[in-house]
Design a protein around this motif. Sequence first.
Motif, mmCIF file in Angstrom:
data_model
loop_
_atom_site.group_PDB
_atom_site.id
_atom_site.type_symbol
_atom_site.label_atom_id
_atom_site.label_comp_id
_atom_site.label_asym_id
_atom_site.label_seq_id
_atom_site.Cartn_x
_atom_site.Cartn_y
_atom_site.Cartn_z
ATOM 1 N N SER A 93 37.850 32.599 33.086
ATOM 2 C CA SER A 93 37.990 33.372 34.346
ATOM 3 C C SER A 93 39.459 34.037 34.533
ATOM 4 O O SER A 93 39.121 35.042 35.087
ATOM 5 C CB SER A 93 37.698 32.319 35.517
ATOM 6 O OG SER A 93 38.793 31.378 35.644
ATOM 7 N N GLN B 185 39.670 38.216 35.016
ATOM 8 C CA GLN B 185 40.570 38.709 36.205
ATOM 9 C C GLN B 185 41.594 39.672 35.757
ATOM 10 O O GLN B 185 41.513 40.808 36.123
ATOM 11 C CB GLN B 185 41.107 37.699 36.848
ATOM 12 C CG GLN B 185 42.171 38.118 38.100
ATOM 13 C CD GLN B 185 43.292 36.939 38.460
ATOM 14 O OE1 GLN B 185 42.874 35.868 38.277
ATOM 15 N NE2 GLN B 185 44.109 37.126 39.135
ATOM 16 N N THR C 184 34.760 44.677 34.169
ATOM 17 C CA THR C 184 34.851 43.226 33.458
ATOM 18 C C THR C 184 34.821 43.447 31.812
ATOM 19 O O THR C 184 34.199 44.479 31.448
ATOM 20 C CB THR C 184 33.377 42.223 33.776
ATOM 21 O OG1 THR C 184 32.442 43.197 33.574
ATOM 22 C CG2 THR C 184 33.660 42.463 35.385
#
Length: 250
Positions: free
Chosen positions: A220, A224, A233
């Motif tokens: 994660s 980010q 992403t």
Amino acid sequence: MGYQDEWLLLEAEDDIDEVEHRQPTEEFLFYQAVTKGDVKAVKENCEKERFLDSEGVGTLSRNPITNLKYHFVITTAMITRLCKQKGMELEQAFRMSDFYIQRLDDVHTVQGIRNLHDEMVLDYTDKMRKIYGSDTNSRHICVCKEYIYSHLKERITIEDLADELGVSASYLSRLFKKETGDSVSAYIRRQKIEMAKNLLQYSEYSIIDIANRLSFSSQSHFIQQFREYVGITPKKYRDLNHMIQWDIET
């Protein structure tokens, strides 16, 4: 029978030896190491004799010496054009290419071709290292950049860099910011994200594998950081760019 007809018949044979070619990931990362001037990585590749490894590599001639020479010429041509794109002066790049390919005429053994290959790739790599180090940064900052690139798979701290240079962390932090306009942490993050982009584009590593490979604290956190830097992403980036043509000028 023409060559096209001969090829079609060969393709149709059930008992043809199927050769599964290497994924381009390793080859691309090797070329990138050369163009980045990463002498350590290129030396390691040479020591492993990857150039002589025929597994997953196309057969261009039934004669093993001629086959190896063809692969040498292809490697030299690829490196020449990539180094030119990354800042090597055009005439120098092509003169080096001519020099090494002409020397190939006088080499007639596998070991001789391997030695010439290693000499050629290390020559290009060393010259690219000097090009990357010829900017206006001080010696300390050039060493920092080389260290960061060589240790991208690790967690790098300002303390690691300061220890490497034998200076205080506070002094190095101020100097790095002054000369590059970036904090050390921002520079490291950007280099990791650039490497992640290459892996997403040219490899089959999963997103979590890439996050682990580049020592992000979690998947994660990697997603980010990637989104902040690239604007999309990692998955979206791969969907848009996976296995596109390498950026090599014709």
